[in-house]
Write a protein that holds these residues in place. Structure first.
Motif, PDB file in Angstrom:
ATOM      1  N   GLY A   1       9.794   7.472   3.402  1.00  0.00           N
ATOM      2  CA  GLY A   1       9.194   8.651   4.012  1.00  0.00           C
ATOM      3  C   GLY A   1       9.834   9.946   3.552  1.00  0.00           C
ATOM      4  N   LEU A   2      11.108   9.868   3.165  1.00  0.00           N
ATOM      5  CA  LEU A   2      11.827  11.048   2.678  1.00  0.00           C
ATOM      6  C   LEU A   2      11.674  11.235   1.169  1.00  0.00           C
ATOM      7  CD1 LEU A   2      15.169  10.763   4.696  1.00  0.00           C
ATOM      8  CD2 LEU A   2      13.353  12.445   5.026  1.00  0.00           C
ATOM      9  N   GLY A   3      10.953  10.324   0.526  1.00  0.00           N
ATOM     10  CA  GLY A   3      10.737  10.463  -0.914  1.00  0.00           C
ATOM     11  C   GLY A   3      11.728   9.710  -1.769  1.00  0.00           C
ATOM     12  N   VAL A   4      12.361   8.669  -1.192  1.00  0.00           N
ATOM     13  CA  VAL A   4      13.285   7.841  -1.967  1.00  0.00           C
ATOM     14  C   VAL A   4      12.479   6.994  -2.951  1.00  0.00           C
ATOM     15  CG1 VAL A   4      14.915   5.908  -1.829  1.00  0.00           C
ATOM     16  CG2 VAL A   4      15.026   7.772  -0.168  1.00  0.00           C
ATOM     17  N   THR A  62       3.404   0.067   1.979  1.00  0.00           N
ATOM     18  CA  THR A  62       3.949   1.345   2.450  1.00  0.00           C
ATOM     19  C   THR A  62       3.618   2.470   1.482  1.00  0.00           C
ATOM     20  OG1 THR A  62       5.801   0.221   3.555  1.00  0.00           O
ATOM     21  CG2 THR A  62       6.063   2.567   3.084  1.00  0.00           C
ATOM     22  N   HIS A  63       3.806   2.229   0.188  1.00  0.00           N
ATOM     23  CA  HIS A  63       3.523   3.256  -0.817  1.00  0.00           C
ATOM     24  C   HIS A  63       2.029   3.547  -0.926  1.00  0.00           C
ATOM     25  CE1 HIS A  63       7.689   2.664  -2.132  1.00  0.00           C
ATOM     26  NE2 HIS A  63       7.561   3.795  -2.779  1.00  0.00           N
ATOM     27  N   VAL A  64       1.204   2.506  -0.846  1.00  0.00           N
ATOM     28  CA  VAL A  64      -0.243   2.702  -0.939  1.00  0.00           C
ATOM     29  C   VAL A  64      -0.745   3.532   0.243  1.00  0.00           C
ATOM     30  CG1 VAL A  64      -2.489   1.548  -0.804  1.00  0.00           C
ATOM     31  CG2 VAL A  64      -0.727   0.671  -2.336  1.00  0.00           C
ATOM     32  N   LYS A  65      -0.217   3.261   1.427  1.00  0.00           N
ATOM     33  CA  LYS A  65      -0.625   4.014   2.609  1.00  0.00           C
ATOM     34  C   LYS A  65      -0.319   5.495   2.443  1.00  0.00           C
ATOM     35  CE  LYS A  65      -0.025   4.213   7.641  1.00  0.00           C
ATOM     36  NZ  LYS A  65       0.665   3.605   8.807  1.00  0.00           N
ATOM     37  N   LYS A  66       0.879   5.808   1.958  1.00  0.00           N
ATOM     38  CA  LYS A  66       1.259   7.203   1.759  1.00  0.00           C
ATOM     39  C   LYS A  66       0.435   7.847   0.647  1.00  0.00           C
ATOM     40  CE  LYS A  66       5.503   8.506   1.726  1.00  0.00           C
ATOM     41  NZ  LYS A  66       5.369   9.536   2.777  1.00  0.00           N
ATOM     42  N   LEU A  79      -3.993  11.604  -1.127  1.00  0.00           N
ATOM     43  CA  LEU A  79      -5.201  11.791  -1.930  1.00  0.00           C
ATOM     44  C   LEU A  79      -6.396  12.228  -1.091  1.00  0.00           C
ATOM     45  CD1 LEU A  79      -5.002   8.722  -4.358  1.00  0.00           C
ATOM     46  CD2 LEU A  79      -4.354  11.095  -4.823  1.00  0.00           C
ATOM     47  N   GLY A  80      -6.243  12.219   0.232  1.00  0.00           N
ATOM     48  CA  GLY A  80      -7.335  12.644   1.105  1.00  0.00           C
ATOM     49  C   GLY A  80      -8.546  11.740   0.961  1.00  0.00           C
ATOM     50  N   GLU A  81      -9.741  12.332   0.804  1.00  0.00           N
ATOM     51  CA  GLU A  81     -10.965  11.537   0.676  1.00  0.00           C
ATOM     52  C   GLU A  81     -10.930  10.628  -0.543  1.00  0.00           C
ATOM     53  OE1 GLU A  81     -14.027  14.788   2.744  1.00  0.00           O
ATOM     54  OE2 GLU A  81     -14.259  14.198   0.634  1.00  0.00           O
ATOM     55  N   LYS A  82     -10.221  11.033  -1.577  1.00  0.00           N
ATOM     56  CA  LYS A  82     -10.118  10.217  -2.787  1.00  0.00           C
ATOM     57  C   LYS A  82      -9.276   8.961  -2.558  1.00  0.00           C
ATOM     58  CE  LYS A  82     -12.349  13.269  -5.278  1.00  0.00           C
ATOM     59  NZ  LYS A  82     -13.719  13.021  -5.798  1.00  0.00           N
TER      60      LYS A  82
END
Length: 223
Positions: A95-98, A196-200, A205-208
Motif C-alpha cells: 500500500g505504501l508502494g513497496v 493485491t497488485h491487480v486490485k490496486k 486505471l479507473g474505468e479501464k
C-alpha cells in the motif's frame, strides 16, 4: 559505467554486512544506514540512489516511516525486509508502494537476484517503445502511462504488471506465470500477492481497470 548505488538500511550491523558483501561482489556500490533517520539523510544527500533495501523494525524512524517519506517525492524501487511474516505487514508495504517484500531469514543470493531483476528491467527498457491498447498508452522508456492523454501514477511493480498484461493481450495468464515473468524469479510464496497488485492497478486505471479480467481458476487476462 558508474556502479549503481544501493542503500542498505538495517539496525543489525551483521545483517548490513552480509547484504553489503553480496551486493559488492555483484559490482554495486553499497551505502549503509543503521536507523531510519540516517537513511533519509543519506538518501536526500546522495540524490542518485538506484534502490533501497529497508528493514521494517528500526530505531528513531522505522521502515514504514522511511518508505512513506521517500514515496512523497520518489519512485525509487524499495525492497522491505522484516522478521515477521504477517500478511497485514505485507499489505501495508504494498500500500505504501513497496516493490518487494522479503521475510527474514532469507538467502542473500535470492535477495541479490531480486535486486538485479528490478534494476535490469528498469535499466534495459527500450527507449521510445510504446504499447497502446484500449485507450491506454504505456511508454516503457519513459516509464509513463497515460489514459486518454491523462497521466496515471503507478508504482514500479504496477507498471511492470500492466506492461506484461498489455504485451500478452487476450491470453489467460496464470498467477504463477505472472509471478515468474513480472517478478523475474521462481516465487514460492503466496500467489495472493498478484491479487493485491491487480486490485490496486485496477483502481488506478479507473474505468479501464475492467480490461483486466479475472479468469476463474487460472488467473487474469487483459482484453
Amino acid at each position: 559505467m558508474d556502479r549503481l548505488k544501493i542503500l542498505v538500511v538495517d539496525d543489525e550491523s551483521r545483517m548490513r554486512k552480509l547484504v553489503s558483501d553480496f551486493l559488492t561482489r555483484s559490482n554495486y556500490e553499497v551505502l549503509e544506514a543503521e536507523d531510519g533517520e540516517q537513511a533519509l539523510d543519506i538518501f536526500y544527500r546522495e540524490k542518485d540512489i538506484a534502490l533501497l533495501i529497508l528493514d521494517v523494525m528500526m530505531p528513531k524512524a522505522d521502515g514504514w516511516q522511511v518508505c512513506r517519506e521517500i514515496r512523497t517525492g520518489s519512485k525509487v524501487p524499495i525492497i522491505m525486509l522484516t522478521a515477521r511474516g504477517d500478511e497485514q505487514d505485507e499489505l501495508q508495504g504494498f500500500g505504501l508502494g513497496v516493490d518487494e517484500y522479503i521475510a527474514k531469514p532469507f538467502s542473500p543470493k535470492i535477495l541479490v537476484a531480486r535486486v538485479e531483476a528490478i534494476l535490469r528491467r528498469s535499466g534495459q527498457l527500450d527507449k521510445g517503445e510504446i504499447v497502446s491498447c484500449g485507450g491506454i498508452d504505456l511508454d516503457k522508456g519513459a516509464h509513463r502511462v497515460t489514459i486518454d492523454g491523462q497521466e496515471v501514477e503507478l508504482s514500479y511493480k504496477e507498471f511492470e504488471l500492466l506492461a506484461y498484461f498489455m504485451e500478452n493481450r487476450g491470453l489467460a495468464l496464470s498467477r504463477e506465470k505472472i509471478l515468474n515473468q513480472v517478478w523475474d524469479y521462481d516465487y514460492f510464496g503466496d500467489a495472493r500477492t498478484i491479487d493485491t497488485h491487480v486490485k490496486k492497478l485496477r483502481s488506478k486505471l479507473g474505468e479501464k481497470g475492467d480490461l483486466i479480467r479475472t479468469v476463474w481458476g487460472i488467473g487474469y487476462k487483459f482484453d
